[in-house]
Design a protein around this motif. Structure first.
Motif, mmCIF file in Angstrom:
data_model
loop_
_atom_site.group_PDB
_atom_site.id
_atom_site.type_symbol
_atom_site.label_atom_id
_atom_site.label_comp_id
_atom_site.label_asym_id
_atom_site.label_seq_id
_atom_site.Cartn_x
_atom_site.Cartn_y
_atom_site.Cartn_z
ATOM 1 N N GLN A 152 144.175 22.110 -5.868
ATOM 2 C CA GLN A 152 144.240 23.076 -6.959
ATOM 3 C C GLN A 152 145.679 23.320 -7.412
ATOM 4 O OE1 GLN A 152 141.608 24.155 -8.553
ATOM 5 N NE2 GLN A 152 140.307 23.005 -7.153
ATOM 6 N N GLN A 153 146.615 23.235 -6.469
ATOM 7 C CA GLN A 153 148.021 23.467 -6.829
ATOM 8 C C GLN A 153 148.727 22.195 -7.296
ATOM 9 O OE1 GLN A 153 146.731 24.521 -3.789
ATOM 10 N NE2 GLN A 153 146.380 26.601 -4.544
ATOM 11 N N THR A 154 148.364 21.051 -6.729
ATOM 12 C CA THR A 154 149.125 19.832 -7.001
ATOM 13 C C THR A 154 148.480 18.929 -8.038
ATOM 14 O OG1 THR A 154 148.010 18.666 -5.197
ATOM 15 C CG2 THR A 154 150.062 19.808 -4.669
ATOM 16 N N GLU A 158 146.151 21.877 -16.467
ATOM 17 C CA GLU A 158 146.943 22.377 -17.584
ATOM 18 C C GLU A 158 147.942 23.419 -17.097
ATOM 19 O OE1 GLU A 158 145.562 25.006 -21.177
ATOM 20 O OE2 GLU A 158 145.154 22.905 -21.641
ATOM 21 N N HIS A 159 149.176 23.284 -17.506
ATOM 22 C CA HIS A 159 150.188 24.247 -17.115
ATOM 23 C C HIS A 159 151.295 24.247 -18.156
ATOM 24 C CE1 HIS A 159 151.324 20.342 -15.423
ATOM 25 N NE2 HIS A 159 152.586 20.730 -15.471
ATOM 26 N N LEU A 160 152.101 25.314 -18.122
ATOM 27 C CA LEU A 160 153.165 25.460 -19.117
ATOM 28 C C LEU A 160 154.303 24.479 -18.846
ATOM 29 C CD1 LEU A 160 153.420 29.345 -19.482
ATOM 30 C CD2 LEU A 160 152.663 27.716 -21.224
ATOM 31 N N GLN A 161 154.759 23.843 -19.919
ATOM 32 C CA GLN A 161 155.898 22.936 -19.813
ATOM 33 C C GLN A 161 156.865 23.206 -20.957
ATOM 34 O OE1 GLN A 161 154.312 18.885 -19.706
ATOM 35 N NE2 GLN A 161 154.575 18.854 -17.493
ATOM 36 N N GLN A 162 158.153 23.026 -20.660
ATOM 37 C CA GLN A 162 159.182 23.138 -21.681
ATOM 38 C C GLN A 162 159.441 21.746 -22.281
ATOM 39 O OE1 GLN A 162 162.541 25.091 -19.820
ATOM 40 N NE2 GLN A 162 161.609 27.108 -20.046
ATOM 41 N N THR A 217 163.683 26.986 -25.185
ATOM 42 C CA THR A 217 162.856 28.063 -24.625
ATOM 43 C C THR A 217 161.386 27.930 -24.990
ATOM 44 O OG1 THR A 217 163.327 29.459 -26.559
ATOM 45 C CG2 THR A 217 164.794 29.667 -24.648
ATOM 46 N N HIS A 218 161.030 26.956 -25.823
ATOM 47 C CA HIS A 218 159.635 26.766 -26.188
ATOM 48 C C HIS A 218 158.811 26.354 -24.970
ATOM 49 C CE1 HIS A 218 161.846 26.339 -29.964
ATOM 50 N NE2 HIS A 218 160.719 26.599 -30.616
ATOM 51 N N GLU A 219 157.541 26.750 -24.960
ATOM 52 C CA GLU A 219 156.626 26.346 -23.903
ATOM 53 C C GLU A 219 155.289 25.979 -24.511
ATOM 54 O OE1 GLU A 219 156.574 29.670 -21.162
ATOM 55 O OE2 GLU A 219 157.961 28.627 -19.813
ATOM 56 N N VAL A 220 154.589 25.062 -23.841
ATOM 57 C CA VAL A 220 153.286 24.636 -24.326
ATOM 58 C C VAL A 220 152.402 24.324 -23.129
ATOM 59 C CG1 VAL A 220 153.882 22.188 -24.465
ATOM 60 C CG2 VAL A 220 152.108 23.104 -25.956
ATOM 61 N N ASN A 221 151.094 24.619 -23.256
ATOM 62 C CA ASN A 221 150.148 24.234 -22.224
ATOM 63 C C ASN A 221 149.903 22.732 -22.310
ATOM 64 O OD1 ASN A 221 149.466 26.624 -20.775
ATOM 65 N ND2 ASN A 221 148.396 27.374 -22.587
ATOM 66 N N SER A 223 148.202 19.291 -20.226
ATOM 67 C CA SER A 223 147.410 18.719 -19.148
ATOM 68 C C SER A 223 147.636 17.218 -19.104
ATOM 69 C CB SER A 223 145.925 19.006 -19.364
ATOM 70 O OG SER A 223 145.453 18.324 -20.524
ATOM 71 N N CYS A 224 147.160 16.581 -18.035
ATOM 72 C CA CYS A 224 147.298 15.122 -17.936
ATOM 73 C C CYS A 224 146.506 14.428 -19.033
ATOM 74 C CB CYS A 224 146.806 14.649 -16.568
ATOM 75 S SG CYS A 224 148.094 14.664 -15.312
ATOM 76 N N SER A 225 145.346 14.965 -19.379
ATOM 77 C CA SER A 225 144.539 14.329 -20.422
ATOM 78 C C SER A 225 145.248 14.416 -21.775
ATOM 79 C CB SER A 225 143.160 14.982 -20.504
ATOM 80 O OG SER A 225 143.277 16.370 -20.783
ATOM 81 N N THR A 226 145.883 15.565 -22.068
ATOM 82 C CA THR A 226 146.651 15.707 -23.310
ATOM 83 C C THR A 226 147.820 14.737 -23.324
ATOM 84 O OG1 THR A 226 146.060 18.049 -23.453
ATOM 85 C CG2 THR A 226 147.944 17.324 -24.759
ATOM 86 N N ARG A 227 148.508 14.665 -22.205
ATOM 87 C CA ARG A 227 149.642 13.735 -22.093
ATOM 88 C C ARG A 227 149.199 12.293 -22.293
ATOM 89 N NH1 ARG A 227 151.226 12.580 -16.201
ATOM 90 N NH2 ARG A 227 149.322 11.357 -16.521
#
Length: 379
Positions: A152-154, A158-162, A217-221, A223-227
């Motif tokens: 769940q952690q690794t 989806e998570h915030l990335q700069q 300073t921008h951030e976006v959600n 995920s691996c599928s989006t990437r």
């Protein structure tokens, strides 16, 4: 086009002639540890195939976990110690550039490990005898349990990335998708040949994204599928831009035109992630240079940059192909003639603009190279 040379991004060209970059390169592309990681990921995939490992754990999760574990090794800790001298460096640009060089090479290495391990599973006859041992199998089970517990952690949820995070996650994989040959030879670390080009294009994309956004300073959600969808979209766009034969020739020669196009398309798509639809630019390009630069001494020595000896270029098997186009798209010619006076006046202005742009570009490149040279080049 002036920003790119054959295989390099000119503003950071002096980086590749420094001892610190060679240490980063040699530490990453270390064949004994590479083989150990391939063998371990292959064993984890075998356990997963036999339902002894959570199916949601991806080969990327496995390779990344092993990469984190490798940081305990003496070899990696020694490099960390050597890089600490730059931690208190007043020049953030140099410190960030060294970090980028390391992350780009590590990213490509992990991807090569995944692909080699997956090939072993699909073709077991390729498995070297020393890749299978009781000790390896026992250690793989322990790692599998750790991966399951920390999924769940690794996992790549989806998570915030700069912007910089997205650039480092996307660009090396785009370049591998374009440049790494298929079929690939087993256990050859093919992405090793892309090191300078990949670091340079990644830096070029970061410069383009930050120039467009104006802030980190921008951030976006993400995920691996989006990437992965973005990577596929970028590669598809580039494939459609060139006929297959010309594209192959440009890839084999590390064409500056193609590298520039890769950087622009990738920067445009990454920038769009961080911008509301109404504010997205119709076009985007790499930055020319800061508007105000410190004065440069005219005697700064600029060293030519090349790829590592021994693997400067991928083999060029397309010598009979037509020459690559000098531009990506030809501008349509006007049917009507302009008055001679206006035409000459316009031509003068265009020529003056072109010379000014080239002059600013050269000042920017000298300025960036001096910063790197004075910080990390041996005295």
């Amino acid at each position: 086009m002036e920003l790119f040379q054959e295989g390099t991004y000119r503003p950071i060209g002096v980086l590749f002639d420094t001892p610190v970059y060679r240490q980063i390169f040699q530490n990453c592309w270390h064949m004994p540890s590479y083989k150990v990681h391939v063998a371990m990921v292959a064993e984890l995939l075998r356990l997963q195939k036999e339902n002894q490992l959570l199916s949601e754990v991806t080969p990327e999760d496995m390779a990344r976990h092993l990469h984190v574990m490798s940081k305990r090794s003496l070899r990696v800790q020694l490099l960390d110690f050597q890089l600490q001298e730059y931690d208190n460096d007043d020049d953030d640009e140099v410190r960030m550039l060294l970090s980028m060089a390391r992350e780009v090479n590590d990213s490509m290495r992990m991807r090569d490990i995944q692909l080699d391990a997956q090939r072993l599973i699909s073709a077991p006859e390729l498995m070297p005898p020393n890749f299978i041992s009781a000790k390896m199998m026992k250690e793989a089970k322990a790692i599998g349990e750790a991966l399951t517990e920390r999924h769940q952690q690794t996992s790549c949820s989806e998570h915030l990335q700069q912007p910089r995070d997205v650039v480092l996650d996307v660009v090396p994989k785009v370049l591998q998708g374009l440049w790494v040959p298929k079929p690939r030879l087993f256990l050859t670390m093919p992405s090793m040949k892309l090191d300078k080009m990949a670091v340079g294009v990644t830096k070029g994309v970061e410069d383009g994204v930050l120039a467009a956004l104006g802030s980190t300073t921008h951030e976006v959600n993400m995920s691996c599928s989006t990437r992965d969808e973005m990577i596929t979209s970028i590669i598809k766009t580039l494939h459609e831009a060139y006929p297959k034969d010309i594209r192959r020739k440009m890839l084999n020669s590390f064409s500056p035109q193609l590298m520039h196009h890769v950087a622009e398309v990738t920067a445009e798509q990454i920038t769009a992630l961080f911008q509301p639809r109404g504010k997205q630019e119709d076009t985007m390009s790499l930055p020319e240079e800061p508007t105000s630069l410190p004065e440069e001494p005219t005697t700064l020595h600029e060293k030519p940059t090349t790829l590592h000896e021994g693997h400067t270029k991928l083999p060029d098997k397309t010598t009979s192909l037509p020459e690559e186009p000098t531009t990506l798209h030809e501008e349509p010619k006007s049917v009507t003639e302009e008055p001679t006076f206006l035409h000459e006046q316009s031509a003068v202005k265009v020529e003056e603009s072109r010379k000014k742009k080239k002059s600013r570009m050269n000042r920017f490149i000298r300025w960036m190279q001096k910063r790197i040279f004075t910080r990390i080049h041996p005295q």
